[in-house]
Write a protein that holds these residues in place. Structure first.
Motif, short mmCIF file in Angstrom:
data_model
loop_
_atom_site.label_atom_id
_atom_site.label_comp_id
_atom_site.label_asym_id
_atom_site.label_seq_id
_atom_site.Cartn_x
_atom_site.Cartn_y
_atom_site.Cartn_z
N MET A 1 0.86 -1.20 0.00
CA MET A 1 0.00 0.00 0.00
C MET A 1 0.89 1.25 0.00
N LYS A 2 0.74 2.09 -1.05
CA LYS A 2 1.59 3.28 -1.10
C LYS A 2 1.09 4.35 -0.13
N LYS A 3 2.00 5.29 0.17
CA LYS A 3 1.69 6.29 1.19
C LYS A 3 1.11 7.56 0.57
N ILE A 4 0.58 8.40 1.46
CA ILE A 4 0.01 9.68 1.01
C ILE A 4 1.01 10.78 1.36
N LEU A 5 1.37 11.57 0.36
CA LEU A 5 2.26 12.70 0.60
C LEU A 5 1.44 13.97 0.83
N VAL A 6 1.77 14.70 1.90
CA VAL A 6 1.18 16.02 2.13
C VAL A 6 2.32 17.03 2.17
N THR A 7 2.29 18.03 1.28
CA THR A 7 3.25 19.14 1.40
C THR A 7 2.55 20.25 2.20
N GLY A 8 3.35 21.12 2.81
CA GLY A 8 2.74 22.17 3.64
C GLY A 8 2.08 21.60 4.88
N ALA A 9 2.56 20.41 5.30
CA ALA A 9 1.91 19.69 6.40
C ALA A 9 2.08 20.39 7.74
N THR A 10 3.09 21.24 7.86
CA THR A 10 3.29 21.95 9.13
C THR A 10 2.37 23.16 9.25
N GLY A 11 1.72 23.56 8.15
CA GLY A 11 0.86 24.74 8.17
C GLY A 11 -0.52 24.44 8.73
N PHE A 12 -1.36 25.45 8.71
CA PHE A 12 -2.72 25.36 9.27
C PHE A 12 -3.54 24.27 8.57
N THR A 13 -3.67 24.37 7.27
CA THR A 13 -4.48 23.40 6.52
C THR A 13 -3.79 22.04 6.47
N GLY A 14 -2.49 22.07 6.22
CA GLY A 14 -1.75 20.80 6.08
C GLY A 14 -1.84 19.95 7.33
N THR A 15 -1.72 20.59 8.50
CA THR A 15 -1.78 19.82 9.76
C THR A 15 -3.18 19.22 9.94
N ALA A 16 -4.21 20.03 9.64
CA ALA A 16 -5.59 19.52 9.80
C ALA A 16 -5.84 18.36 8.83
N LEU A 17 -5.30 18.47 7.63
CA LEU A 17 -5.46 17.39 6.65
C LEU A 17 -4.74 16.13 7.12
N GLY A 25 -6.50 6.21 9.58
CA GLY A 25 -5.61 5.05 9.50
C GLY A 25 -4.67 5.07 8.30
N ARG A 26 -4.52 6.24 7.63
CA ARG A 26 -3.67 6.29 6.44
C ARG A 26 -2.22 6.56 6.82
N GLU A 27 -1.33 6.03 6.00
CA GLU A 27 0.11 6.27 6.22
C GLU A 27 0.48 7.55 5.49
N VAL A 28 0.94 8.54 6.26
CA VAL A 28 1.17 9.86 5.68
C VAL A 28 2.66 10.23 5.77
N VAL A 29 3.16 10.78 4.65
CA VAL A 29 4.52 11.31 4.59
C VAL A 29 4.40 12.81 4.40
N ALA A 30 5.22 13.58 5.13
CA ALA A 30 5.24 15.03 4.94
C ALA A 30 6.62 15.44 4.45
N GLY A 45 1.83 10.59 14.08
CA GLY A 45 2.41 9.42 13.40
C GLY A 45 2.79 9.69 11.96
N VAL A 46 2.87 10.98 11.59
CA VAL A 46 3.24 11.34 10.22
C VAL A 46 4.76 11.23 10.07
N GLU A 47 5.19 10.62 8.97
CA GLU A 47 6.63 10.48 8.72
C GLU A 47 7.14 11.77 8.07
N CYS A 48 7.99 12.51 8.78
CA CYS A 48 8.47 13.78 8.26
C CYS A 48 9.81 13.60 7.56
#
Ligand SMILES: NC(=O)c1ccc[n+]([C@@H]2O[C@H](COP(=O)([O-])OP(=O)(O)OC[C@H]3O[C@@H](n4cnc5c(N)ncnc54)[C@H](OP(=O)(O)O)[C@@H]3O)[C@@H](O)[C@H]2O)c1
Length: 325
Positions: A1-17, A25-30, A45-48
């Motif tokens: 199962m591939k992971k989900i990438l979120v850019t801007g994860a440290t920001g307001f919207t990114g953190t909420a997402l 239960g999704r595996e998230v990479v920032a 549990g986000v992998e930074c």
């Protein structure tokens, strides 16, 4: 199962997402910057990964396990380096799009802004309304959006989200309104009759997730906003109610304040000083910005749930709890 990438994860919207994805239960990479604050993400549990989105090699080298991208990062500092807008919001976007295409991700959701449409002559505006960005940030967001759409039309599965003004617990931008209103120091600039549209953070996250999952989103642009827009005058009155304060009564004319903002900006900028007043801040009181969210409702089943009064009350309570007011 591939992971989900979120850019801007440290920001307001990114953190909420990231919180919504992690709770699902999704595996998230920032992809984060070296100095970014990542404690909240690590708690989720986000992998930074420290990856500079301006560096094509670094971006491409971190895509082998990515299956879905939410590109939320944006450079939008008030006293900004104008070249940096292009470097991050256009070239950084291109690096992510190239890597996503090479990695054959199943979807790329690009976060733009309704700011690409500037002031709206005949509100509410639909997604088809003309582009008219009003400053360097908005120009770079328009170019980033057009670039993303070119990739989407060229075969990369993706969608564009254009949020309206985002508010809620975790935000600090709207403190510029809440704080003076709470202290009885707010003065309306101009008539207060122009319209403004906001979206509560949870509703925006729901809209972004729909763009990441619904097949109807592919190749499309969606404005994501709250259930209704108001005049600035009504918004200010609603914020006062949320704060339990009397509604502000002072008003100052727009033209002299705008002239002062232009002069202030012009004097401060060469010295790298953050101007106390600058045109973009004053334009908030002058530009009509109300948008139709019918397309997202119709194609995605988007249903914003948090009414403005409720959202403002939650936001005021959060600012108070954080000692920000
Ligand atoms: N806020 C609004 O009302 C609004 C309205 C319409 C559209 N939008 C769009 O919505 C998205 C999220 O907005 P937001 O207000 O939630 O953002 P935000 O809180 O300002 O966060 C911005 C994010 O982008 C990252 N970033 C900034 N410069 C970067 C760079 N050079 N390289 C990589 N990452 C960088 C920041 O990382 P650091 O933590 O390292 O600084 C942070 O994670 C953006 O795309 C914005 O354009 C916002």
């Amino acid at each position: 199962m591939k992971k989900i990438l979120v850019t801007g994860a440290t920001g307001f919207t990114g953190t909420a997402l990231c919180r919504a994805l992690a709770e699902g239960g999704r595996e998230v990479v920032a992809f984060v910057r070296p100095g970014s604050r990542t404690a909240a993400l690590q708690d989720l549990g986000v992998e930074c990964r420290v990856v500079d989105i301006k560096d094509p090699g670094a971006v491409a080298g971190n895509f082998s396990d990515i299956g879905l991208v939410y590109h939320i990062a944006a450079y939008r500092v008030e006293l900004a380096d104008r070249d940096e807008f292009r470097q991050v919001n256009v070239n950084g976007t291109r690096n992510l799009l190239d890597a996503a295409r090479a990695a054959k991700v199943r979807r790329f959701v690009h976060c733009s802004t309704v700011g690409v449409q500037g002031a709206i002559d005949d509100p509410p505006a639909t997604e088809e309304y003309r582009f008219s960005p009003g400053d360097h940030y908005q120009v770079s967001k328009m170019e980033g959006e057009l670039l993303a759409m070119a990739y989407f039309h060229g075969g990369l599965p993706g969608a564009v989200v254009r949020p309206v003004g985002i508010y809620g617990p975790g935000d600090s931008r709207f403190l510029k309104l809440f704080r003076p209103i709470s202290k009885g120091r707010f003065a309306m600039i101009g008539s207060g009759r122009v319209r403004y549209h906001m979206t509560y953070i949870d509703d925006l996250v729901a809209g972004i997730l729909l763009c990441g999952t619904r097949k109807e989103a592919l190749g499309e642009v969606f404005t994501i906003g709250g259930p209704r827009y108001t005049t600035i005058r009504d918004l200010v009155a609603a914020i006062a109610r949320a704060l339990g304060c009397p509604p502000p009564r002072w008003r100052v004319p727009f033209a002299p304040v705008y002239a002062a903002a232009v002069i202030c900006d012009w004097l401060c900028r060469p010295f790298g000083i953050r101007p106390p007043l600058y045109p973009r801040r004053v334009e908030f009181f002058h530009k009509d910005r109300a948008f139709s969210i019918e397309k997202a409702k119709r194609l995605l089943g988007y249903r914003p749930e948090v009414d403005l009064e409720e959202g403002l009350a939650r936001t005021a309570a959060w600012y108070r709890g954080q000692g920000m007011l």
